[in-house]
Design an enzyme around this catalytic site. Structure first.
Site, PDB file in Angstrom:
ATOM      1  CD  GLU A  88      -3.076  -2.439   9.812  1.00 58.16           C
ATOM      2  OE1 GLU A  88      -3.125  -1.688   9.537  1.00 58.16           O
ATOM      3  OE2 GLU A  88      -2.035  -2.585   8.690  1.00 58.16           O
TER       4      GLU A  88
ATOM      5  CD  GLN B  77      -2.228   0.706   2.315  1.00 56.87           C
ATOM      6  OE1 GLN B  77      -3.662   0.164   2.792  1.00 56.87           O
ATOM      7  NE2 GLN B  77      -2.741   1.837   3.573  1.00 56.87           N
TER       8      GLN B  77
HETATM    9  C1  LIG Z   1       8.050  -1.148  10.113  1.00 56.39           C
HETATM   10  C2  LIG Z   1       6.864  -0.530   8.870  1.00 56.39           C
HETATM   11  C3  LIG Z   1       6.084  -1.684   8.517  1.00 56.39           C
HETATM   12  C4  LIG Z   1       5.411  -1.649   7.473  1.00 56.39           C
HETATM   13  N1  LIG Z   1       5.027  -2.036   6.740  1.00 56.39           N
HETATM   14  C5  LIG Z   1       4.031  -1.815   6.235  1.00 56.39           C
HETATM   15  C6  LIG Z   1       3.672  -2.629   4.535  1.00 56.39           C
HETATM   16  O1  LIG Z   1       4.018  -3.751   5.205  1.00 56.39           O
HETATM   17  N2  LIG Z   1       2.971  -2.867   4.034  1.00 56.39           N
HETATM   18  C7  LIG Z   1       2.125  -1.561   3.893  1.00 56.39           C
HETATM   19  O2  LIG Z   1       1.876  -0.961   2.486  1.00 56.39           O
HETATM   20  N3  LIG Z   1       2.991  -0.203   4.097  1.00 56.39           N
HETATM   21  C8  LIG Z   1       3.842  -0.414   5.656  1.00 56.39           C
HETATM   22  N4  LIG Z   1       4.456   0.184   6.614  1.00 56.39           N
HETATM   23  C9  LIG Z   1       4.333   2.081   6.252  1.00 56.39           C
HETATM   24  C10 LIG Z   1       3.325   2.268   7.242  1.00 56.39           C
HETATM   25  O3  LIG Z   1       1.942   2.416   6.950  1.00 56.39           O
HETATM   26  C11 LIG Z   1       3.542   3.748   6.780  1.00 56.39           C
HETATM   27  O4  LIG Z   1       4.616   4.022   7.199  1.00 56.39           O
HETATM   28  C12 LIG Z   1       2.235   4.640   7.766  1.00 56.39           C
HETATM   29  O5  LIG Z   1       1.083   4.209   7.506  1.00 56.39           O
HETATM   30  C13 LIG Z   1       2.256   5.568   8.629  1.00 56.39           C
HETATM   31  O6  LIG Z   1       1.927   6.460   7.239  1.00 56.39           O
HETATM   32  P1  LIG Z   1       3.670   7.413   6.362  1.00 56.39           P
HETATM   33  O7  LIG Z   1       4.971   6.701   7.179  1.00 56.39           O
HETATM   34  O8  LIG Z   1       3.038   8.766   5.356  1.00 56.39           O
HETATM   35  O9  LIG Z   1       3.773   9.029   8.277  1.00 56.39           O
HETATM   36  P2  LIG Z   1       3.414  10.638   7.268  1.00 56.39           P
HETATM   37  O10 LIG Z   1       1.727  10.338   7.177  1.00 56.39           O
HETATM   38  O11 LIG Z   1       4.498  10.526   6.730  1.00 56.39           O
HETATM   39  O12 LIG Z   1       3.711  11.374   8.956  1.00 56.39           O
HETATM   40  C14 LIG Z   1       4.463  12.031   9.228  1.00 56.39           C
HETATM   41  C15 LIG Z   1       4.179  12.701  10.489  1.00 56.39           C
HETATM   42  O13 LIG Z   1       2.888  13.454  10.030  1.00 56.39           O
HETATM   43  C16 LIG Z   1       2.386  13.862  10.650  1.00 56.39           C
HETATM   44  N5  LIG Z   1       0.880  13.894   9.955  1.00 56.39           N
HETATM   45  C17 LIG Z   1       0.000  13.071   8.859  1.00 56.39           C
HETATM   46  N6  LIG Z   1      -1.484  13.365   8.344  1.00 56.39           N
HETATM   47  C18 LIG Z   1      -1.191  13.926   9.428  1.00 56.39           C
HETATM   48  C19 LIG Z   1      -3.293  15.179   9.198  1.00 56.39           C
HETATM   49  N7  LIG Z   1      -3.945  14.835   8.519  1.00 56.39           N
HETATM   50  N8  LIG Z   1      -2.713  15.576  10.964  1.00 56.39           N
HETATM   51  C20 LIG Z   1      -2.919  15.908  11.804  1.00 56.39           C
HETATM   52  N9  LIG Z   1      -0.869  15.322  11.608  1.00 56.39           N
HETATM   53  C21 LIG Z   1      -0.852  14.044  10.327  1.00 56.39           C
HETATM   54  C22 LIG Z   1       1.832  12.479  11.684  1.00 56.39           C
HETATM   55  O14 LIG Z   1       1.507  12.882  13.096  1.00 56.39           O
HETATM   56  C23 LIG Z   1       3.684  12.149  11.734  1.00 56.39           C
HETATM   57  O15 LIG Z   1       3.714  13.124  13.127  1.00 56.39           O
HETATM   58  C24 LIG Z   1       5.801   0.243   7.150  1.00 56.39           C
HETATM   59  C25 LIG Z   1       5.452   0.627   7.936  1.00 56.39           C
HETATM   60  C26 LIG Z   1       7.092   0.410   8.641  1.00 56.39           C
HETATM   61  C27 LIG Z   1       7.308   1.787   9.856  1.00 56.39           C
END
Ligand SMILES: Cc1cc2nc3c(=O)[nH]c(=O)nc-3n(C[C@H](O)[C@H](O)[C@H](O)COP(=O)(O)OP(=O)(O)OC[C@H]3O[C@@H](n4cnc5c(N)ncnc54)[C@H](O)[C@@H]3O)c2cc1C
Ligand SMILES: Cc1cc2nc3c(=O)[nH]c(=O)nc-3n(C[C@H](O)[C@H](O)[C@H](O)COP(=O)(O)OP(=O)(O)OC[C@H]3O[C@@H](n4cnc5c(N)ncnc54)[C@H](O)[C@@H]3O)c2cc1C
Ligand SMILES: [Ca+2]
Lengths: 664, 664
Positions: free
Chosen positions: B424, B137
């Site tokens: 998640e 995803q």
């Molecule tokens: C170990 C690990 C395993 C994973 N495994 C999978 C997997 O198997 N498959 C898969 O698809 N993904 C996977 N992921 C990805 C994971 O789902 C995402 O990292 C997660 O959804 C967070 O999204 P982001 O990294 O884009 O964070 P971002 O959204 O970029 O967050 C950055 C900051 O912005 C803030 N923020 C973002 N939007 C808002 C808002 N609307 N209001 C206020 N604050 C906000 C957040 O709170 C955070 O502080 C994995 C991640 C990790 C670390």
């Protein structure tokens, strides 16, 4: 400097003179200039590369650190760097190494506890690194309780020697950095035994390894204690284990500045006051506070820049999404840490002054400020290291998933930083020491004893115990006098409440023990007050440069009001402020976040960190995050081959349902 | 079991039936029995050794994980384990691996979003592991904002295929576990484009690698994204990067349970309600809450046992020193975490029930509870993972210096656990979702709409908005009704205050955004109430076994009152309790700590963890810490030789002042 600057629009928004702020951050133009020069020297020299640390094996990692330490020393000698420059250079090399203990603990211990003759002999060798020393205090069984150490140093009058011995397994020295594989010498802390009588723990200079072939000397067993938190992190250091089997050293290798053992085996005190020893402790802890501001500012720099690059949600009509730094939750988590970095920087600067002040006083045989200075440094060490460790991890989380990659720099920064909460005094143990001092101070209130330094506010106990805050508008919360009064009243009332509750216990010791959780909170309140008041002192002093004062005022307000919010229960339960005033404080806080927002990137630029030092793709100066993250990924050893090692043995048989016969 | 038991004196003190508590902890005798059997199976099999993880290189580490995963599968097949047993066995192997995503995300996604024919085809293969799948995803540029994903799936009516494509660098899939090196297939989320029209993000089953030679199929680029936090930790997982260059898949590989694309390229909704998709989300988050209680209890088990072994200070007349678990500061940091572990366990159990309940309702086309269930699971995921991550690190600090060694198990536990705060659903983003739901609920108060489930308390808004607590003695704080009222009033008042402030803003969106930090706090208050009330439900139900109820009552009190202390500002500023009542709560808390103290070791024994699973020398069942720490140290590769690699090149020339000519 860089070709593209994805953060240029942020930098253009800044409402203050970044170059002037760099000087304020550094402490002086001279300090700035030295830091700037040393950090560029390191960053521009490929010998100091550190981007490959995460994938090296322990042995490769360690060997590489030995190389860097030697190379750094070579450069220091070649360039005839001053002590200040050399220490900055080591700092920017940014890799824990035996040299940290040699310069930071071994030499200061000898300086502080050795006699002039001992200085003459050992410091001369140490300054040239003809010997390498470590600081061997902690044992497997004793860390916080130094007086409980079990290693013995028994005086043998026949040979005029001490016999250093490890009588039990738990007496094995355990943790000293630089010990495991490198140090030739150590300051060893051991119980001095003369004629069967135990005189308590003293320091001894002991040679550990041969200067010819580096083998441990007879009777000495040494090893490394194994992997620690993180990948690279502190694993570049050889924290060691050490056992002595009746090892003999000459009598003159006991550090004898304060107490001495004569040729006849008499234990005598010199006329040098014991208190002098505290000078070293103040010195070391002051450097820890200053390191806290470095580590926290580094994490904040990464998180602020990346939060300005990262966009998520909120696109209107296909336009760009919202920069996550514009989310108020992001600001309310991030900006207090930005403010804390500045706060710790200024309180660290003040501690440096305090150390010089106390040193002067000690030399003049004036000891009256010592308990206060000691409590203050212990408390600030505890406060700033706890907040920094938590703050680094919060910055990592603020970067979302990408913060979990080593290439973000933040995991390793956390892992390498976090033992600062434990070494040089476990943070909880230190808070209890502060609390003990506070209880003593409170018990003397009204006795007419003059309270000085950071306890001076208690002099106004009568007022502070009953005052109510006059804050009437959100704007009022910007006034230093209102902030100070609230923090002073809270700190004092918590301390006095503890003292009252203790007095109800069967005896003071029992009371202190029962209430120690509350006492630790009172100690924190006292220490937060110190940081707030030193920040206020700073902004009330001379600050040149366009817009600097406004920014620092905003940060000071954020630091104080975010603490007020976090510890609101204490302010309210002690009646220092009302719920209405708390709501006004929150309102002010929100407006301060808005004020800092356009300046955030410039406020971290003011730290003047090179990309090398930051070691973070997310925190790159140019904000060119995505292409570089992508590039970096491919360097992982797993990507050496398309089909991974182990596919044929373990994946294919599984897919082909042939596991029954597979060798696993 | 063990020969010596250094903790026997602690175990003898316990005032309850540990064996009975094991059943309560496990949830049922059956669940206990399965867990017990599977954990021993793993612990007794040398193939599942994990003590060497910290020193393996990335490649060795990964290969070893491939071996273990295959071996585990072999055992599962050989022993004909049930699905429940197999999943427990994988759990106790305790090493992140591609199988986690295969079983935990790939299969559930197909189950939840696939049609019956798709189930027939793909699940059959997946259940036998003839294919290995991952969940693709997240992209480099989008995680939280799933609707912003950039990968496209364009329908080609000519060939009846979708063309999967990565149009930009930031559209590269990034993070999926199991993707980097192992998976043969993926559920890929991409924008569905038909005839130039964008129908938003949908799931597609895409084959990634050849089943013959494991090479990526034409048009597909895959790699590992590199090292993550910690040593071993999550680095056993091949989180991957993936780019598509116009890759074609048959039309029937779009997951079509809810929406379909016809042969003619028409986009149609099936009669299956969209809401069904939420079922999967509830399922996954419920497992995350249950994992939180496992991870936290594991850390607490280590810290409690070691705190009973470790002695420091307070020796009287040469007797043994004080066990650090007897220090009140230690208790006030540790026992709330012990209580939280139990609290999370019980709320997790309840979530399991909730998931079954909602599934039944969905099948009966009843969707009314869905928003509440969704908010509740999102909030509990956020609450428990944040508390667990912080709690593990606190447990590590509670072990002093030795907690910093990998052999304590705690650094790696932290590093491997902490991404649960991010994946998640980022915990802050989730809290804001909860807050949105709360604001909606508040806006409907008084409308006559029946509030159900975890929002039922809001039905009593009139009372809760103006009640004052009747607590008069410390003892009163043990009564569930007093606790509940205080937590309900606080949660409601914070939510209502937010709603009021939002209504003052120019528009609701703007208001929500401005107040989002307060909103997140209101969401936390609501979620804490849920945990507290489920704990209370638990102790008010049937609990057999000598002394169990007393212990659980004490833990429930500690959980609630320590939260009350931590968030005191909220309770006081909303007028839910008075400062006097807060002081009584603190008094009660202290007496509960004293009550739990003699039972602490038994309360962690009740988790029934093997030493293999704990993976911690400090947490050993027999408390034989020091000899084993010592033994373990020598296994570090650095100790392979007495004189370290690099001495001749980098240390000797330095000591001998011959650096000028050295090659560095
Ligand atoms: C170990 C690990 C395993 C994973 N495994 C999978 C997997 O198997 N498959 C898969 O698809 N993904 C996977 N992921 C990805 C994971 O789902 C995402 O990292 C997660 O959804 C967070 O999204 P982001 O990294 O884009 O964070 P971002 O959204 O970029 O967050 C950055 C900051 O912005 C803030 N923020 C973002 N939007 C808002 C808002 N609307 N209001 C206020 N604050 C906000 C957040 O709170 C955070 O502080 C994995 C991640 C990790 C670390
Ligand atoms: C990375 C690292 C580097 C180090 N380098 C060196 C070095 O170079 N040289 C050296 O000599 N040592 C070194 N140390 C050791 C370090 O100084 C000790 O670990 C530190 O002093 C803490 O002591 P401890 O480990 O015995 O903790 P403990 O005292 O065992 O702490 C365990 C727990 O007990 C609590 N506790 C202990 N006493 C009390 C009390 N009286 N009241 C309330 N609570 C209490 C603590 O708060 C903590 O929660 C190093 C340690 C680390 C982690
Ligand atoms: Ca009432």
């Amino acid at each position: 400097m860089e070709e593209v600057d994805h953060l240029a629009h942020e930098r253009n928004k800044a409402q203050f003179d970044v170059e002037a702020m760099k000087i304020v951050w550094a402490g002086s133009r001279h300090a700035f200039e030295v830091s700037d020069r040393m950090s560029r020297l390191v960053a521009s020299d490929p010998a100091f590369r550190k981007d490959n640390r995460a994938t090296l094996s322990r042995k490769e990692l360690f060997k590489n650190t030995l190389r860097k330490a030697a190379y750094a020393w070579k450069r220091i000698v070649e360039l005839r760097l001053s002590e200040e420059e050399a220490s900055k250079l080591r700092f920017f090399v940014d890799e824990p190494a035996y040299t940290d203990l040699h310069w930071g603990m071994f030499i200061p211990a000898i300086k502080g506890q050795g006699t002039d003759e001992q200085h003459q002999k050992w410091l001369t060798l140490a300054y040239k690194m003809q010997i390498i020393g470590c600081y061997a205090q902690t044992e497997l069984g004793h860390g916080s309780n130094v007086q409980g150490l079990e290693t013995t140093a028994t005086f043998d009058p026949k040979s005029d020697e001490f016999i250093i011995h490890s009588p039990t397994l738990t007496s094995s020295k355990w943790w000293p950095g630089g010990l495991g594989k490198v140090s030739t010498h150590a300051v060893v802390y051991a119980r001095l035994i003369i004629d069967g009588r135990d005189h308590g723990v003293h320091g001894f200079i002991v040679q550990l390894r041969s200067l010819d072939d580096h083998l441990p000397l007879p009777g000495i067993t040494i090893g490394d204690i194994g992997m620690k938190f993180g990948n690279g992190a502190y694993n570049t250091m050889d924290n060691g284990v050490l056992q002595f089997n009746h090892v003999r050293i000459p009598r003159n290798q006991m550090l004898m500045r304060v107490s001495q053992v004569t040729r006849e085996g008499k234990y005598v005190q010199s006329d040098v006051p014991r208190q002098l020893v505290y000078g070293t402790m103040v010195y070391v802890r002051q450097t820890i506070v200053s390191d806290a501001s470095c580590a926290l500012s580094r994490a904040v720099c990464v998180a602020v820049r990346y939060s300005a690059v990262r966009r998520q949600f909120g696109s209107q009509d296909g336009g760009p999404e919202t920069q996550v730094i514009d989310y108020k939750t992001q600001q309310s988590r991030l900006f207090p840490l930005l403010a804390s970095a500045y706060a710790f920087r200024f309180v660290g600067e003040w501690l440096k002054w305090l150390y010089m002040d106390v040193t002067k006083r000690l030399q003049a045989n004036e000891f009256s400020t010592l308990p206060e200075v000691h409590a203050c440094t212990a408390g600030l060490k505890s406060l700033t290291t706890t907040a920094t460790a938590d703050g680094i991890e919060e910055c990592r989380k603020l970067c979302g998933g990408h913060g979990y990659l080593c290439s973000s720099g933040l995991p390793e920064l956390f892992a390498v930083y976090v033992p600062a909460c434990t070494y040089e005094g476990d943070n909880t143990v230190l808070l209890l020491q502060v609390a003990r001092f506070l209880m003593k101070t409170v018990s003397q209130l009204g006795s007419g004893k003059q309270l000085v330094g950071t306890t001076a506010y208690m002099q106004r106990a009568e007022h502070l115990m009953q005052c109510t805050s006059d804050v009437r508008s959100a704007e009022d919360w910007l006034k230093p006098s209102f902030i100070l009064e609230a923090f002073e009243a809270r700190a004092l009332r918590l301390a006095v409440a503890c003292a009252k509750n203790i007095s109800k216990a069967p005896n003071p010791e029992e009371g202190f023990s029962q209430l120690s959780a509350d006492l630790a909170e009172a100690a924190v309140a006292h220490c937060q007050l110190i940081v707030v008041s030193k920040f206020i002192d700073k902004i009330q002093g001379d600050i040149d440069g366009m817009g600097l004062k406004e920014q620092l005022q905003a940060l000071c307000g954020i630091y104080a009001l975010s603490l007020l919010h976090k510890h609101l229960g204490e302010f309210l339960s002690t009646g220092c402020i009302t719920p209405k005033q708390a709501a006004l404080a929150n309102e002010k806080l929100r407006s301060l976040y808005a004020k800092v927002r356009p300046n955030a990137v410039a406020l971290v630029d003011a730290f003047n960190y090179t990309d090398h030092f930051l070691g973070s793709i997310l925190g790159r100066y140019d904000g060119n995050v995505y292409p570089k993250l992508y590039e970096e990924a491919w360097k992982d050893p797993l990507n050496d081959s398309v089909v991974p090692d182990g596919y044929h043995e373990y994946v294919r048989p599984l897919l082909k349902q042939q596991l029954r016969t597979a060798k696993l």
